[in-house]
Motif scaffolding. Structure first.
Motif, PDB file in Angstrom:
ATOM      1  N   LEU A   1     -18.068  46.271  23.222  1.00  0.00           N
ATOM      2  CA  LEU A   1     -18.650  44.993  22.857  1.00  0.00           C
ATOM      3  C   LEU A   1     -19.641  44.539  23.931  1.00  0.00           C
ATOM      4  CD1 LEU A   1     -18.704  42.713  20.799  1.00  0.00           C
ATOM      5  CD2 LEU A   1     -16.783  41.667  22.014  1.00  0.00           C
ATOM      6  N   ARG A   2     -19.308  44.753  25.193  1.00  0.00           N
ATOM      7  CA  ARG A   2     -20.218  44.392  26.287  1.00  0.00           C
ATOM      8  C   ARG A   2     -21.500  45.214  26.208  1.00  0.00           C
ATOM      9  NH1 ARG A   2     -15.389  44.721  29.739  1.00  0.00           N
ATOM     10  NH2 ARG A   2     -16.340  46.555  30.670  1.00  0.00           N
TER      11      ARG A   2
ATOM     12  N   VAL B   1     -16.760  34.622  32.514  1.00  0.00           N
ATOM     13  CA  VAL B   1     -17.724  33.978  31.620  1.00  0.00           C
ATOM     14  C   VAL B   1     -17.893  32.509  32.007  1.00  0.00           C
ATOM     15  CG1 VAL B   1     -18.070  33.161  29.247  1.00  0.00           C
ATOM     16  CG2 VAL B   1     -17.413  35.534  29.665  1.00  0.00           C
TER      17      VAL B   1
ATOM     18  N   PHE C   1      -7.272  38.133  28.740  1.00  0.00           N
ATOM     19  CA  PHE C   1      -8.101  38.654  27.664  1.00  0.00           C
ATOM     20  C   PHE C   1      -9.266  39.390  28.298  1.00  0.00           C
ATOM     21  CE2 PHE C   1     -11.849  38.195  24.969  1.00  0.00           C
ATOM     22  CZ  PHE C   1     -11.413  38.869  23.838  1.00  0.00           C
ATOM     23  N   GLU C   2      -9.360  40.673  28.037  1.00  0.00           N
ATOM     24  CA  GLU C   2     -10.469  41.460  28.575  1.00  0.00           C
ATOM     25  C   GLU C   2     -11.402  41.823  27.431  1.00  0.00           C
ATOM     26  OE1 GLU C   2     -11.243  45.650  30.807  1.00  0.00           O
ATOM     27  OE2 GLU C   2      -9.593  44.416  31.533  1.00  0.00           O
ATOM     28  N   ILE C   3     -12.682  41.647  27.685  1.00  0.00           N
ATOM     29  CA  ILE C   3     -13.697  41.950  26.678  1.00  0.00           C
ATOM     30  C   ILE C   3     -13.907  43.470  26.661  1.00  0.00           C
ATOM     31  CG2 ILE C   3     -16.094  41.576  25.990  1.00  0.00           C
ATOM     32  CD1 ILE C   3     -15.863  38.866  27.594  1.00  0.00           C
ATOM     33  N   PRO C   4     -13.790  44.095  25.487  1.00  0.00           N
ATOM     34  CA  PRO C   4     -13.911  45.554  25.407  1.00  0.00           C
ATOM     35  C   PRO C   4     -15.286  46.051  25.867  1.00  0.00           C
ATOM     36  CG  PRO C   4     -13.075  44.637  23.344  1.00  0.00           C
ATOM     37  CD  PRO C   4     -13.502  43.489  24.195  1.00  0.00           C
TER      38      PRO C   4
ATOM     39  N   LYS D   1     -16.215  40.720  32.174  1.00  0.00           N
ATOM     40  CA  LYS D   1     -15.014  41.449  31.759  1.00  0.00           C
ATOM     41  C   LYS D   1     -13.937  40.543  31.165  1.00  0.00           C
ATOM     42  CE  LYS D   1     -15.583  45.256  35.016  1.00  0.00           C
ATOM     43  NZ  LYS D   1     -17.000  45.147  35.032  1.00  0.00           N
ATOM     44  N   ASP D   2     -13.992  39.234  31.508  1.00  0.00           N
ATOM     45  CA  ASP D   2     -12.965  38.333  30.986  1.00  0.00           C
ATOM     46  C   ASP D   2     -13.492  36.898  30.927  1.00  0.00           C
ATOM     47  OD1 ASP D   2     -12.868  37.425  33.650  1.00  0.00           O
ATOM     48  OD2 ASP D   2     -11.144  38.690  34.127  1.00  0.00           O
ATOM     49  N   MET D   3     -12.695  36.010  30.352  1.00  0.00           N
ATOM     50  CA  MET D   3     -13.116  34.630  30.143  1.00  0.00           C
ATOM     51  C   MET D   3     -13.325  33.851  31.445  1.00  0.00           C
ATOM     52  SD  MET D   3     -13.875  34.360  27.090  1.00  0.00           S
ATOM     53  CE  MET D   3     -14.227  32.622  27.057  1.00  0.00           C
TER      54      MET D   3
END
Length: 126
Positions: free
Chosen positions: A13-14, A88, A7-10, A83-85
């Motif tokens: 959104l970042r 995080v 899962f990559e955070i767009p 960029k991803d979980m």
């Protein structure tokens, strides 16, 4: 065996999260400036002069609050760029470990300052 999808955070959104963090940081900075001024004015009042021995404790506690808030904003900024979980989770874990150590050191320093202030308060003047 099939590879797990990541899962990559767009990026959009970042970017939005980073802007929100900066706005919150600016608002917090203004609030802390106001609180510092208010506490300074309050501690200068004649009725509070006998509590002057606690000025060092108050100043240090405010400095700790500012340092801790700045670290929290830095984490929020880093999280907004993640960029991803897994990134995080790594950031949060590292932050939690560092802050637990920091809180212990800060609590110890404040207890020493409080002990000094109480000793000064009990020492007869004159």
């Amino acid at each position: 065996m099939a590879e797990k999808p990541s899962f990559e955070i767009p990026p959009e959104l970042r970017d939005m999260a980073e802007k929100n963090v900066e706005q919150a940081r600016a608002a917090y900075g203004q609030f802390m400036d106001f609180m510092t001024q208010a506490l300074g004015a309050w501690s200068q009042s004649p009725a509070r002069s006998e509590l002057g021995v606690f000025k060092t404790v108050q100043d240090r506690a405010i400095a700790f609050a500012k340092e801790n808030a700045e670290r929290s904003f830095a984490l929020a900024s880093d999280l907004a760029k993640a960029k991803d979980m897994p990134e995080v989770l790594s950031l949060q874990s590292r932050y939690a470990q560092t802050q637990m150590q920091t809180f212990g050191i800060q609590a110890q320093q404040l207890s020493w300052l409080m002990a000094d202030a109480l000793r000064d308060l009990q020492t007869p003047k004159g």
